[in-house]
Design a protein around this motif. Structure first.
Motif, short mmCIF file in Angstrom:
data_model
loop_
_atom_site.label_atom_id
_atom_site.label_comp_id
_atom_site.label_asym_id
_atom_site.label_seq_id
_atom_site.Cartn_x
_atom_site.Cartn_y
_atom_site.Cartn_z
N VAL A 22 0.86 -1.19 0.00
CA VAL A 22 0.00 0.00 0.00
C VAL A 22 0.90 1.24 0.00
CG1 VAL A 22 -1.67 1.32 1.35
CG2 VAL A 22 -1.89 -1.17 1.17
N THR A 23 0.65 2.15 -0.92
CA THR A 23 1.50 3.33 -1.06
C THR A 23 0.99 4.47 -0.19
OG1 THR A 23 0.23 3.94 -3.03
CG2 THR A 23 2.30 2.76 -3.37
N ILE A 24 1.94 5.14 0.46
CA ILE A 24 1.61 6.24 1.36
C ILE A 24 2.52 7.43 1.05
CG2 ILE A 24 1.58 7.04 3.75
CD1 ILE A 24 0.94 4.22 4.64
N ASN A 25 1.92 8.60 0.88
CA ASN A 25 2.68 9.84 0.83
C ASN A 25 2.57 10.50 2.19
OD1 ASN A 25 3.92 10.13 -1.69
ND2 ASN A 25 2.02 10.79 -2.67
N LEU A 26 3.68 10.54 2.92
CA LEU A 26 3.74 11.20 4.21
C LEU A 26 4.32 12.59 4.00
CD1 LEU A 26 3.57 11.31 7.30
CD2 LEU A 26 5.73 10.05 7.39
N ILE A 27 3.52 13.61 4.29
CA ILE A 27 3.89 15.00 3.97
C ILE A 27 4.23 15.73 5.26
CG2 ILE A 27 3.15 17.10 2.80
CD1 ILE A 27 0.95 15.28 1.44
N GLY A 28 5.51 16.01 5.43
CA GLY A 28 5.99 16.67 6.64
C GLY A 28 6.79 15.72 7.50
N ALA A 29 8.02 16.12 7.86
CA ALA A 29 8.92 15.24 8.62
C ALA A 29 9.40 15.91 9.90
CB ALA A 29 10.12 14.85 7.76
N GLY A 30 8.54 16.74 10.49
CA GLY A 30 8.91 17.46 11.70
C GLY A 30 8.50 16.73 12.96
N GLY A 31 7.98 17.49 13.94
CA GLY A 31 7.65 16.94 15.23
C GLY A 31 6.66 15.79 15.17
#
Length: 268
Positions: A22-31
């Motif tokens: 399953v493909t996931i776009n995780l947007i944002g790599a901060g807190g």
């Protein structure tokens, strides 16, 4: 006298029995995003052990790691100066032996205004700081959801947002998800996005000061130490339940870490 059926949303069958990860776009790599990625690593391993195809994650963030990010976010001092997305994905791939990808740019349209293959995914998880970014992401998803065929069929979005000690996570469908017939439940095929349902409130609550923090102490004045990790764990549990249970009665929650109160958002 007939009692009212409980409203639920059944998970799209592709998430339960996918032919590929399953493909996931995780947007944002901060807190929040850095800790959601850790949860996705655990979820991927668990799914594979259960005979599932697992996950493929692409992490989007154009920020570099600074001293202010250490401690509250998933970064070490030795990673200072690296792209957040690259540091996190390299670590994840070394741990799991996967081939997840890092994007050192913001999640946006290409220069030619055409969507590249890497921008399409089954699930979009947004962990962004600004209201403007939320609306930009929502606009991209609406433009992607045209009925055209993509290798990665758009299914769900999951939005994480917080202030200093409060936050919320909202699960939404991208379009409608076909539901099975059910005698026990009233099925709901569309879950609204945070921008569609709470757009006016988001605009009213937007803070004018989005200046990056120069130190951890300054960052902690803006966001409590554990608000991001608490949201990450609870929100990831909501996603995990879609895979594991095949349905959900809740489409999110509001969290107040000051008084330790959590309020689920029921499907209506």
């Amino acid at each position: 006298m007939t009692s009212e059926k409980t409203k639920v949303h059944f998970t799209d069958n592709y998430l339960i029995n996918p032919t590929n990860p399953v493909t996931i776009n995780l947007i944002g790599a901060g807190g929040t995003g850095s800790k959601v990625l850790t949860a996705l690593m655990e979820m991927n391993h668990s799914l594979i052990q259960l005979g599932h195809a697992g996950l493929f994650v692409r992490l989007w963030d154009d920020d570099l790691i600074t001293e202010a990010n250490l401690g509250r976010q998933r970064f070490a001092e030795s990673e200072t100066g690296l792209y957040k997305s690259v540091a996190l994905i390299n670590r994840a791939n070394r741990w799991m032996g996967t081939n997840w990808k890092a994007e050192t740019q913001k999640f946006k349209l290409s220069e030619s205004e055409k969507f590249s293959e890497n921008i399409t995914a089954n699930i979009y998880i947004s962990c962004v700081d600004s209201v403007k970014s939320r609306f930009e992401i929502a606009d991209i998803l609406k433009r992607l959801n045209t009925g055209r065929y993509y290798a990665n069929r758009l299914l769900y979005s999951l939005d994480f947002g917080n202030s200093k000690r409060t936050g919320q996570v909202i699960l939404a469908t991208i379009g409608t998800i076909r539901q099975p017939n059910s005698e026990k439940y009233e099925t709901v095929d569309h879950l609204p996005s945070i921008t569609d349902e709470f757009g006016d409130l988001l605009k009213q609550s937007e803070e004018s000061d989005d200046t990056p923090s120069c130190s951890l102490a300054e960052a902690l004045e803006k966001q409590d130490l554990f608000i991001n990790s608490t949201l990450a764990q609870m929100g990831s549990s909501l996603l995990w339940n879609l895979f594991r249970n095949g349905l959900t009665k809740n489409r999110g929650f509001f969290l107040n870490l000051k008084n330790f109160h959590s309020q689920p958002i029921k499907i209506t």
